[in-house]
Design a protein around this motif. Structure first.
Motif, PDB file in Angstrom:
ATOM      1  N   MET A 150      59.346  -4.135 -13.867  1.00 53.93           N
ATOM      2  CA  MET A 150      60.314  -4.936 -14.617  1.00 53.93           C
ATOM      3  C   MET A 150      61.610  -4.175 -14.828  1.00 53.93           C
ATOM      4  O   MET A 150      62.707  -4.726 -14.726  1.00 53.93           O
ATOM      5  N   GLU A 151      61.463  -2.884 -15.172  1.00 55.37           N
ATOM      6  CA  GLU A 151      62.662  -2.065 -15.414  1.00 55.37           C
ATOM      7  C   GLU A 151      63.498  -1.947 -14.145  1.00 55.37           C
ATOM      8  O   GLU A 151      64.738  -1.977 -14.189  1.00 55.37           O
ATOM      9  N   ALA A 152      62.799  -1.828 -13.000  1.00 55.49           N
ATOM     10  CA  ALA A 152      63.516  -1.712 -11.723  1.00 55.49           C
ATOM     11  C   ALA A 152      64.325  -2.977 -11.443  1.00 55.49           C
ATOM     12  O   ALA A 152      65.467  -2.910 -10.973  1.00 55.49           O
ATOM     13  N   ILE A 153      63.723  -4.152 -11.759  1.00 57.66           N
ATOM     14  CA  ILE A 153      64.421  -5.428 -11.555  1.00 57.66           C
ATOM     15  C   ILE A 153      65.634  -5.505 -12.480  1.00 57.66           C
ATOM     16  O   ILE A 153      66.725  -5.950 -12.081  1.00 57.66           O
ATOM     17  N   ASN A 154      65.452  -5.079 -13.726  1.00 55.31           N
ATOM     18  CA  ASN A 154      66.566  -5.104 -14.683  1.00 55.31           C
ATOM     19  C   ASN A 154      67.705  -4.199 -14.224  1.00 55.31           C
ATOM     20  O   ASN A 154      68.884  -4.560 -14.337  1.00 55.31           O
ATOM     21  N   ASN A 155      67.341  -3.017 -13.724  1.00 58.57           N
ATOM     22  CA  ASN A 155      68.370  -2.089 -13.226  1.00 58.57           C
ATOM     23  C   ASN A 155      69.106  -2.676 -12.022  1.00 58.57           C
ATOM     24  O   ASN A 155      70.324  -2.546 -11.889  1.00 58.57           O
ATOM     25  N   LEU A 156      68.331  -3.344 -11.123  1.00 55.93           N
ATOM     26  CA  LEU A 156      68.941  -3.957  -9.946  1.00 55.93           C
ATOM     27  C   LEU A 156      69.855  -5.106 -10.361  1.00 55.93           C
ATOM     28  O   LEU A 156      70.934  -5.306  -9.784  1.00 55.93           O
ATOM     29  N   THR A 157      69.434  -5.862 -11.394  1.00 57.87           N
ATOM     30  CA  THR A 157      70.252  -6.961 -11.911  1.00 57.87           C
ATOM     31  C   THR A 157      71.601  -6.442 -12.393  1.00 57.87           C
ATOM     32  O   THR A 157      72.656  -7.019 -12.091  1.00 57.87           O
ATOM     33  N   ALA A 158      71.556  -5.348 -13.130  1.00 53.02           N
ATOM     34  CA  ALA A 158      72.793  -4.753 -13.654  1.00 53.02           C
ATOM     35  C   ALA A 158      73.676  -4.254 -12.511  1.00 53.02           C
ATOM     36  O   ALA A 158      74.908  -4.390 -12.546  1.00 53.02           O
ATOM     37  N   GLU A 159      73.035  -3.698 -11.481  1.00 49.27           N
ATOM     38  CA  GLU A 159      73.792  -3.161 -10.346  1.00 49.27           C
ATOM     39  C   GLU A 159      74.449  -4.294  -9.549  1.00 49.27           C
ATOM     40  O   GLU A 159      75.592  -4.175  -9.095  1.00 49.27           O
ATOM     41  N   ILE A 160      73.721  -5.395  -9.380  1.00 52.23           N
ATOM     42  CA  ILE A 160      74.287  -6.562  -8.680  1.00 52.23           C
ATOM     43  C   ILE A 160      75.488  -7.103  -9.438  1.00 52.23           C
ATOM     44  O   ILE A 160      76.534  -7.407  -8.861  1.00 52.23           O
ATOM     45  N   LEU A 161      75.331  -7.224 -10.751  1.00 55.90           N
ATOM     46  CA  LEU A 161      76.417  -7.734 -11.584  1.00 55.90           C
ATOM     47  C   LEU A 161      77.646  -6.834 -11.502  1.00 55.90           C
ATOM     48  O   LEU A 161      78.782  -7.303 -11.427  1.00 55.90           O
ATOM     49  N   ASN A 162      77.383  -5.535 -11.460  1.00 56.95           N
ATOM     50  CA  ASN A 162      78.482  -4.564 -11.410  1.00 56.95           C
ATOM     51  C   ASN A 162      79.224  -4.615 -10.078  1.00 56.95           C
ATOM     52  O   ASN A 162      80.423  -4.311 -10.005  1.00 56.95           O
ATOM     53  N   LYS A 163      78.518  -5.013  -9.010  1.00 57.90           N
ATOM     54  CA  LYS A 163      79.112  -4.982  -7.667  1.00 57.90           C
ATOM     55  C   LYS A 163      79.307  -6.377  -7.085  1.00 57.90           C
ATOM     56  O   LYS A 163      79.465  -6.540  -5.871  1.00 57.90           O
ATOM     57  N   ILE A 164      79.309  -7.405  -7.949  1.00 57.75           N
ATOM     58  CA  ILE A 164      79.377  -8.785  -7.479  1.00 57.75           C
ATOM     59  C   ILE A 164      80.647  -9.071  -6.696  1.00 57.75           C
ATOM     60  O   ILE A 164      80.682  -9.947  -5.839  1.00 57.75           O
TER      61      ILE A 164
ATOM     62  N   TYR B   3      71.264  -5.718  -0.843  1.00 61.59           N
ATOM     63  CA  TYR B   3      70.376  -6.751  -0.300  1.00 61.59           C
ATOM     64  C   TYR B   3      69.463  -6.188   0.781  1.00 61.59           C
ATOM     65  O   TYR B   3      68.256  -6.450   0.803  1.00 61.59           O
ATOM     66  N   HIS B   4      70.021  -5.391   1.683  1.00 64.98           N
ATOM     67  CA  HIS B   4      69.230  -4.852   2.795  1.00 64.98           C
ATOM     68  C   HIS B   4      68.293  -3.730   2.357  1.00 64.98           C
ATOM     69  O   HIS B   4      67.306  -3.455   3.039  1.00 64.98           O
ATOM     70  N   ASN B   5      68.583  -3.090   1.220  1.00 64.46           N
ATOM     71  CA  ASN B   5      67.691  -2.030   0.713  1.00 64.46           C
ATOM     72  C   ASN B   5      66.334  -2.599   0.317  1.00 64.46           C
ATOM     73  O   ASN B   5      65.291  -1.997   0.582  1.00 64.46           O
ATOM     74  N   ASP B   6      66.332  -3.758  -0.340  1.00 64.77           N
ATOM     75  CA  ASP B   6      65.079  -4.403  -0.757  1.00 64.77           C
ATOM     76  C   ASP B   6      65.358  -5.888  -0.962  1.00 64.77           C
ATOM     77  O   ASP B   6      65.750  -6.328  -2.046  1.00 64.77           O
ATOM     78  N   LYS B   7      65.143  -6.673   0.085  1.00 62.98           N
ATOM     79  CA  LYS B   7      65.512  -8.084   0.053  1.00 62.98           C
ATOM     80  C   LYS B   7      64.727  -8.863  -1.006  1.00 62.98           C
ATOM     81  O   LYS B   7      65.290  -9.697  -1.727  1.00 62.98           O
TER      82      LYS B   7
ATOM     83  N   ILE C 262      66.483 -10.721  -4.243  1.00 65.31           N
ATOM     84  CA  ILE C 262      66.421 -12.166  -4.471  1.00 65.31           C
ATOM     85  C   ILE C 262      65.913 -12.470  -5.886  1.00 65.31           C
ATOM     86  O   ILE C 262      66.465 -13.321  -6.591  1.00 65.31           O
ATOM     87  N   GLU C 263      64.867 -11.745  -6.302  1.00 65.91           N
ATOM     88  CA  GLU C 263      64.315 -11.968  -7.641  1.00 65.91           C
ATOM     89  C   GLU C 263      65.344 -11.630  -8.718  1.00 65.91           C
ATOM     90  O   GLU C 263      65.550 -12.410  -9.667  1.00 65.91           O
TER      91      GLU C 263
END
Length: 420
Positions: free
Chosen positions: A1-15, A25-29, A33-34
């Protein structure tokens, strides 16, 4: 869950950073997506986020059945093809006479009609394909060929090539000079063959099961099934396969490049081993006519593989290696073609002029010249002095030449050689 939350923050930061977002996206598709779907409701006003949402969540039907009018056209064309295939049974005509001369008319007229409709060709554009079909039907069926003449054989072989070129004309529509459209036509042919192979294998399995089931209850239906259902199915396959390819490009778009990548090195190795064995065994193409015929069929098949593989090479992430194999394959084919040319020239000098020898010489010479241009451009690409687009232009520029040659052999040669 923490990994997903961190990825969410990273996506938002680099949107707003397309490259970084693509790397995430290519690191872990799956995780991307989740994480993206969780955060999307909060950023759904962002244009980049909207694009990614469509990309990740777009749902498409597995098979696109096209528009109603197109389905009606395909159904009608299939029925006409089936009726043409059944003509010998309907009018009690000699099957060998009919099929040797008219098998191309079961396939190509329906495809020409289909693409003419798809391209919305005007009356002025329809005149050429219509007259070509009508003249070809009249020529092959009415002109008094000797049933055992070389001219008849040559016309039967080259008439489908001529009609294939007319099909290309209807495919190109109003873009006859477009290199891209010509290459797309070649790609369509590759995808078409893949689709037809899938349909044939599936139909063959279905037919075997059907006949086997009826045999279990004592009904022998093999002859009826093959003559009517099987033949009708084969007649309808080209138009149905074309319809599926045109409306569902993704069905075969991923298969064709894989086939090209697998078969290019395999054909290269096979041709290399064949050439070594040919030299070692000492087979004489100068005296053995049957061997020379098979040899020429082999060369034309390899040429087709080279052309198809080049049109798919741009999609290959290992393009350098693929181009290296293509260059090697073109070199081997040039060598083999040179042997074939010398053997045909020898037979012309030794046994005199005949329709077959002149036709084979001309066809091989065209392929030889085409291969020289292609091989030279592939060499320049490997040296970093050219681009793949130039090879495609060469291939595209030779298509009309093959068309003209097929027309000459099919229609002019019988007149020159007095239908002998």
């Amino acid at each position: 869950m923490e990994a997903i939350n961190n990825l969410t923050a990273e996506i938002l930061n680099k949107i707003d950073n397309p490259r970084k977002l693509e790397m995430l996206y290519h690191n872990d598709k799956t995780a991307f997506i989740e994480a993206f779907n969780r955060m999307y409701p909060g950023i759904n006003k962002n244009v980049t986020a909207q694009i990614w949402n469509e990309r990740l969540n777009f749902k498409q039907e597995e098979i696109n059945w096209g528009l109603k009018n197109e389905l009606i056209l395909v159904g009608g064309a299939s029925l006409i093809a089936i009726m043409i295939a059944q003509i010998p049974k309907l009018v009690n005509m000699d099957e060998e006479f009919f099929y040797t001369r008219n098998i191309a008319f079961i396939v190509f007229p329906m495809l020409i009609i289909y693409f003419s409709w798809k391209q919305k060709l005007g009356i002025n554009k329809l005149i050429f394909p219509l007259l070509s079909i009508l003249f070809s039907v009249f020529y092959i069926n009415v002109v008094p060929f000797n049933s055992k003449s070389d001219s008849l054989l040559l016309t039967c072989i080259h008439l489908p090539i001529f009609l294939w070129a007319v099909l290309g004309y209807s495919f190109l529509g109003n873009n006859l000079k477009s290199t891209e459209k010509r290459i797309n036509f070649l790609k369509f042919n590759g995808n078409f063959l893949v689709m037809v192979a899938i349909i044939v294998l599936s139909g063959g399995l279905f037919s075997a099961i059907t006949m086997g089931l009826f045999k279990l209850i004592g009904i022998q239906m093999e002859n009826f099934y093959v003559q009517y259902i099987g033949l009708s199915g084969i007649a309808a396959i080209p138009i149905v396969g074309t319809f599926l390819v045109q409306n569902n490009p993704k069905l075969v778009n991923k298969i064709s490049p894989v086939i090209a990548r697998i078969f290019t090195p395999l054909v290269f190795l096979t041709l290399l081993i064949f050439l070594i064995a040919f030299i070692y065994i000492g087979k004489d193409p100068y005296k053995d006519r049957d061997f020379l015929i098979v040899f020429n069929v082999l060369l034309m098949g390899v040429m087709a593989i080279i052309i198809f593989s080049i049109t798919e090479a741009a999609k290959n992430k290992h393009q350098k290696l693929n181009l290296l194999f293509l260059f090697g394959l073109s070199l081997l084919t040039i060598i083999d073609n040179g042997i074939a040319l010398s053997a045909i020239s020898f037979r012309l000098a030794e046994y005199g002029i005949s329709p077959n020898r002149v036709a084979v010489l001309g066809g091989n010479l065209l392929i030889f010249i085409n291969l020289l241009f292609v091989g030279y451009q592939l060499f320049l690409i490997l040296m970093g002095k050219s681009k793949l687009e130039k090879v495609e232009k060469i291939i595209a520029s030779f298509l009309p030449i093959y068309f003209i040659w097929s027309a000459i052999v099919a229609f002019i040669f019988p007149l020159i050689f007095n239908f002998k």
